[in-house]
Design a protein around this motif. Structure first.
Motif, PDB file in Angstrom:
ATOM      1  N   ILE A 281       3.507   9.350 -13.265  1.00 56.11           N
ATOM      2  CA  ILE A 281       4.310  10.606 -12.826  1.00 56.11           C
ATOM      3  C   ILE A 281       5.582   9.809 -12.581  1.00 56.11           C
ATOM      4  O   ILE A 281       6.713  10.494 -12.389  1.00 56.11           O
ATOM      5  CB  ILE A 281       3.872  11.549 -11.742  1.00 56.11           C
ATOM      6  N   GLU A 282       5.951   8.633 -12.680  1.00 54.02           N
ATOM      7  CA  GLU A 282       6.989   7.860 -12.232  1.00 54.02           C
ATOM      8  C   GLU A 282       8.492   8.328 -12.886  1.00 54.02           C
ATOM      9  O   GLU A 282       9.290   8.527 -12.178  1.00 54.02           O
ATOM     10  CB  GLU A 282       7.018   6.170 -12.548  1.00 54.02           C
ATOM     11  N   THR A 283       8.373   8.802 -14.255  1.00 52.43           N
ATOM     12  CA  THR A 283       9.612   9.469 -14.762  1.00 52.43           C
ATOM     13  C   THR A 283       9.440  10.802 -14.913  1.00 52.43           C
ATOM     14  O   THR A 283      10.560  11.454 -15.640  1.00 52.43           O
ATOM     15  CB  THR A 283       9.620   8.566 -16.222  1.00 52.43           C
ATOM     16  N   LEU A 284       8.542  11.394 -14.494  1.00 45.43           N
ATOM     17  CA  LEU A 284       8.474  12.910 -14.509  1.00 45.43           C
ATOM     18  C   LEU A 284       9.784  13.742 -14.073  1.00 45.43           C
ATOM     19  O   LEU A 284      10.289  14.306 -14.922  1.00 45.43           O
ATOM     20  CB  LEU A 284       7.399  13.442 -13.844  1.00 45.43           C
ATOM     21  N   ALA A 285      10.232  13.724 -12.921  1.00 39.65           N
ATOM     22  CA  ALA A 285      11.375  14.372 -12.403  1.00 39.65           C
ATOM     23  C   ALA A 285      12.608  14.137 -13.500  1.00 39.65           C
ATOM     24  O   ALA A 285      13.214  15.231 -13.779  1.00 39.65           O
ATOM     25  CB  ALA A 285      11.932  14.063 -10.998  1.00 39.65           C
ATOM     26  N   GLU A 286      12.692  12.852 -13.710  1.00 37.48           N
ATOM     27  CA  GLU A 286      14.038  12.642 -14.816  1.00 37.48           C
ATOM     28  C   GLU A 286      13.883  13.105 -15.891  1.00 37.48           C
ATOM     29  O   GLU A 286      14.809  14.019 -16.622  1.00 37.48           O
ATOM     30  CB  GLU A 286      14.230  11.130 -14.616  1.00 37.48           C
ATOM     31  N   ILE A 287      12.630  13.368 -16.690  1.00 40.95           N
ATOM     32  CA  ILE A 287      12.392  13.699 -17.986  1.00 40.95           C
ATOM     33  C   ILE A 287      12.388  15.209 -18.155  1.00 40.95           C
ATOM     34  O   ILE A 287      12.885  15.829 -18.907  1.00 40.95           O
ATOM     35  CB  ILE A 287      11.030  13.121 -18.586  1.00 40.95           C
ATOM     36  N   ALA A 288      11.754  15.668 -16.912  1.00 40.58           N
ATOM     37  CA  ALA A 288      11.769  17.258 -16.773  1.00 40.58           C
ATOM     38  C   ALA A 288      13.068  17.993 -16.614  1.00 40.58           C
ATOM     39  O   ALA A 288      13.649  18.710 -17.195  1.00 40.58           O
ATOM     40  CB  ALA A 288      10.856  17.634 -15.866  1.00 40.58           C
ATOM     41  N   GLU A 289      13.857  17.033 -15.785  1.00 41.65           N
ATOM     42  CA  GLU A 289      15.253  17.450 -15.559  1.00 41.65           C
ATOM     43  C   GLU A 289      16.114  17.442 -16.710  1.00 41.65           C
ATOM     44  O   GLU A 289      17.022  18.198 -17.030  1.00 41.65           O
ATOM     45  CB  GLU A 289      15.830  16.874 -14.397  1.00 41.65           C
ATOM     46  N   ALA A 290      15.902  16.362 -17.575  1.00 38.49           N
ATOM     47  CA  ALA A 290      16.802  16.206 -18.906  1.00 38.49           C
ATOM     48  C   ALA A 290      16.397  17.108 -19.961  1.00 38.49           C
ATOM     49  O   ALA A 290      17.389  17.494 -20.729  1.00 38.49           O
ATOM     50  CB  ALA A 290      16.674  14.523 -19.045  1.00 38.49           C
TER      51      ALA A 290
ATOM     52  N   ALA B 255       5.104   0.304  -3.874  1.00 40.93           N
ATOM     53  CA  ALA B 255       6.563   0.490  -3.682  1.00 40.93           C
ATOM     54  C   ALA B 255       7.302  -0.821  -4.316  1.00 40.93           C
ATOM     55  O   ALA B 255       8.112  -0.745  -4.914  1.00 40.93           O
ATOM     56  CB  ALA B 255       7.310   0.749  -2.093  1.00 40.93           C
ATOM     57  N   ALA B 256       6.513  -1.890  -4.055  1.00 42.31           N
ATOM     58  CA  ALA B 256       7.353  -3.051  -4.347  1.00 42.31           C
ATOM     59  C   ALA B 256       7.161  -3.329  -5.904  1.00 42.31           C
ATOM     60  O   ALA B 256       7.680  -4.025  -6.600  1.00 42.31           O
ATOM     61  CB  ALA B 256       6.275  -4.347  -3.807  1.00 42.31           C
ATOM     62  N   TYR B 257       6.344  -2.769  -6.581  1.00 44.78           N
ATOM     63  CA  TYR B 257       5.919  -2.817  -8.031  1.00 44.78           C
ATOM     64  C   TYR B 257       6.734  -1.756  -8.859  1.00 44.78           C
ATOM     65  O   TYR B 257       6.676  -1.896 -10.135  1.00 44.78           O
ATOM     66  CB  TYR B 257       4.520  -2.803  -8.305  1.00 44.78           C
ATOM     67  N   LEU B 258       7.312  -0.648  -8.144  1.00 47.10           N
ATOM     68  CA  LEU B 258       7.721   0.478  -8.714  1.00 47.10           C
ATOM     69  C   LEU B 258       9.573   0.309  -8.742  1.00 47.10           C
ATOM     70  O   LEU B 258       9.987  -0.442  -8.226  1.00 47.10           O
ATOM     71  CB  LEU B 258       7.700   1.724  -7.925  1.00 47.10           C
ATOM     72  N   ASP B 259      10.069   0.916  -9.924  1.00 49.71           N
ATOM     73  CA  ASP B 259      11.519   0.835 -10.196  1.00 49.71           C
ATOM     74  C   ASP B 259      12.078   1.949  -9.263  1.00 49.71           C
ATOM     75  O   ASP B 259      12.750   2.908  -9.591  1.00 49.71           O
ATOM     76  CB  ASP B 259      11.871   1.212 -11.706  1.00 49.71           C
ATOM     77  N   GLY B 260      11.968   1.573  -7.782  1.00 55.95           N
ATOM     78  CA  GLY B 260      12.686   2.558  -6.941  1.00 55.95           C
ATOM     79  C   GLY B 260      11.739   3.632  -6.530  1.00 55.95           C
ATOM     80  O   GLY B 260      10.360   3.636  -7.164  1.00 55.95           O
ATOM     81  N   PRO B 261      11.718   4.455  -5.619  1.00 50.48           N
ATOM     82  CA  PRO B 261      10.675   5.684  -5.257  1.00 50.48           C
ATOM     83  C   PRO B 261      10.664   6.546  -6.126  1.00 50.48           C
ATOM     84  O   PRO B 261      11.510   6.744  -6.951  1.00 50.48           O
ATOM     85  CB  PRO B 261      11.334   6.062  -3.988  1.00 50.48           C
ATOM     86  N   VAL B 262       9.506   7.256  -6.400  1.00 49.38           N
ATOM     87  CA  VAL B 262       9.045   8.173  -7.399  1.00 49.38           C
ATOM     88  C   VAL B 262       9.867   9.585  -6.627  1.00 49.38           C
ATOM     89  O   VAL B 262       9.456   9.800  -5.486  1.00 49.38           O
ATOM     90  CB  VAL B 262       7.629   8.219  -7.573  1.00 49.38           C
ATOM     91  N   LYS B 263      10.743   9.838  -7.409  1.00 47.72           N
ATOM     92  CA  LYS B 263      11.397  11.227  -7.175  1.00 47.72           C
ATOM     93  C   LYS B 263      10.613  12.383  -7.198  1.00 47.72           C
ATOM     94  O   LYS B 263       9.562  12.484  -8.011  1.00 47.72           O
ATOM     95  CB  LYS B 263      12.416  11.446  -8.084  1.00 47.72           C
TER      96      LYS B 263
END
Length: 217
Positions: free
Chosen positions: A64-73, A100-108
């Protein structure tokens, strides 16, 4: 039904699939990191399809890491099983606080998902995705079945299964879900959340965790 696999390039190597209808509308299965939302959006654009729905197999951060960004876009509708819906706004439940150390920032966080249950049908044009609740990896893990294809998420892999030693995992529960899979007579093409594709018959016969084969080496 056209299926496009987006080659995983992120650390967690999560498979993402675009299922395109005859009308050119696309359903995305899971939203992993895989280089960022821009990579997944570019793949969708390259396919010439309009992304209208996102189906999540479960609520772990790598899916779900890119979910918020893709859904909003895109304005795409998001679907997830009701038991995993809370993970979309819970860093503990979705494991992002652990990785957290392996993710590209916090999961929105994302709080606009549509909750589904076992047996629900999600329609997009001529496509129909049946929700099969297969808990164990998480309490809200599902497989989506469309035509002759099963998108198995982290329930079933080629020669393996999803791990059950994390938050909300339960090996005994997953064993019961795998038993449900053995009762399916159709030999589905299986597209998992990680690794190579397989078929349901192959896993029934060769997967050490399914069909009572765990000790038949």
């Amino acid at each position: 039904m056209k299926i496009i696999k987006i080659t995983p390039i992120g650390m967690f190597a999560v498979n993402c699939y675009l299922v395109v209808s005859e009308a050119g509308n696309a359903v995305m299965i899971d939203c992993p990191e895989d280089g960022g939302a821009e990579v997944l959006l570019a793949e969708a654009e390259k396919s010439g399809a309009k992304l209208t729905k996102i189906l999540l197999t479960h609520g772990h951060c790598d899916h779900i890491e890119t979910l918020a960004e893709i859904a909003e876009a895109t304005g795409a509708e998001v679907y997830i099983h009701k038991f995993d819906a809370p993970k979309l706004t819970d860093s503990h439940g979705n494991l992002s606080e652990f990785f957290a150390a392996y993710l590209d920032g916090p999961v929105k966080h994302y709080d606009k998902a549509i909750a589904v249950s076992d047996g629900d049908i999600i329609k997009q044009d001529e496509l129909e995705f049946r929700v099969m609740h297969t808990p164990g990896h998480t309490s809200g893990c599902v497989c989506y079945i469309a035509g002759g294809v099963m998108f198995s998420g982290d329930t079933l892999f080629r020669d393996s299964i999803g791990r059950t030693d994390m938050v909300d995992g339960n090996y005994q529960v997953l064993s019961e879900s795998l038993k449900k899979l053995t009762e399916i007579t159709e030999n589905y093409r299986v597209l998992p959340g990680h690794g190579d594709e397989t078929t349901l018959d192959r896993e029934k016969n060769h997967n050490p965790y399914i069909g009572g084969n765990m000790f038949d080496f």
